[in-house]
Design an enzyme around this catalytic site. Structure first.
Site, PDB file in Angstrom:
ATOM      1  N   HIS A 167      -1.166  -4.353  -2.319  1.00 53.12           N
ATOM      2  CA  HIS A 167      -1.480  -3.115  -1.614  1.00 53.12           C
ATOM      3  C   HIS A 167      -0.513  -2.966  -0.447  1.00 53.12           C
ATOM      4  O   HIS A 167       0.018  -3.956   0.073  1.00 53.12           O
ATOM      5  CB  HIS A 167      -2.909  -3.153  -1.079  1.00 53.12           C
ATOM      6  N   GLU A 192      -0.922  -2.391   2.669  1.00 57.65           N
ATOM      7  CA  GLU A 192      -1.298  -3.140   3.870  1.00 57.65           C
ATOM      8  C   GLU A 192      -0.921  -4.616   3.759  1.00 57.65           C
ATOM      9  O   GLU A 192      -0.371  -5.206   4.682  1.00 57.65           O
ATOM     10  CB  GLU A 192      -2.815  -3.050   4.130  1.00 57.65           C
ATOM     11  N   CYS A 243      -9.157  -1.016   1.808  1.00 56.70           N
ATOM     12  CA  CYS A 243     -10.208  -1.557   0.951  1.00 56.70           C
ATOM     13  C   CYS A 243     -10.752  -2.845   1.590  1.00 56.70           C
ATOM     14  O   CYS A 243     -10.185  -3.338   2.576  1.00 56.70           O
ATOM     15  CB  CYS A 243      -9.643  -1.830  -0.443  1.00 56.70           C
ATOM     16  N   CYS A 245      -8.051  -5.613   1.961  1.00 57.73           N
ATOM     17  CA  CYS A 245      -7.080  -5.333   3.018  1.00 57.73           C
ATOM     18  C   CYS A 245      -7.721  -5.427   4.402  1.00 57.73           C
ATOM     19  O   CYS A 245      -7.099  -5.925   5.344  1.00 57.73           O
ATOM     20  CB  CYS A 245      -6.443  -3.969   2.796  1.00 57.73           C
TER      21      CYS A 245
END
Length: 147
Positions: free
Chosen positions: A47, A49, A77, A80
């Site tokens: 992801h 992040e 999410c 993260c």
């Protein structure tokens, strides 16, 4: 946030969900920027992040980034959000909320758990309309193509 949006647009161009993230040092310098790369890297943890945090930590030579800011185009999410906590990010700025998969204001609400070791200052709704538009356009196009 503009650089995070640029990373999100680049992710969309690669066929990735358009999410971008930027880590800024306490001095105000961008130290890392990334967009989603889960498909490209065949990595469910890639992801925006996580990728930005990894790069910033490598640059800092530390697993922690106290005083750093993280700008993300979409509410992180739960995975993260946990990484943000572990990295000791000082301030989290995010654009669009994510009622389906968010982990900050929705869903798991990682930072509100007593097991959470660190909670950053949180600022939401930053350039939310543009981030939402990117996401909606991306998924509408995929639906139109039958993906």
């Amino acid at each position: 946030m503009e650089q995070a949006l640029s990373e999100a647009r680049a992710a969309a161009a690669r066929g990735e969900v358009p999410v971008g993230a930027v880590v800024v040092s306490p001095a105000g310098t961008v130290v890392a920027a990334a967009g989603n790369r889960t498909r490209e890297l065949n990595d469910p943890t890639a992801h925006a992040e996580v990728l930005a945090l990894r790069a910033a930590c490598a640059a800092a030579g530390s697993e922690r980034l106290p005083g750093h800011d993280l700008y993300v185009t979409l509410e992180p999410c739960p995975m993260c959000a946990a990484a943000i906590s572990f990295a000791r990010i000082g301030r989290l700025y995010y654009g669009a909320g994510d009622p389906k998969s968010g982990g900050v204001a929705h869903g798991a609400r990682v930072f509100s758990h007593p097991q959470c070791h660190h909670t950053p200052e949180i600022y939401d709704g930053i350039a939310a309309k543009e981030a939402e538009t990117l996401l909606r356009s991306f998924f509408a196009e995929r639906r139109d193509r039958g993906c």
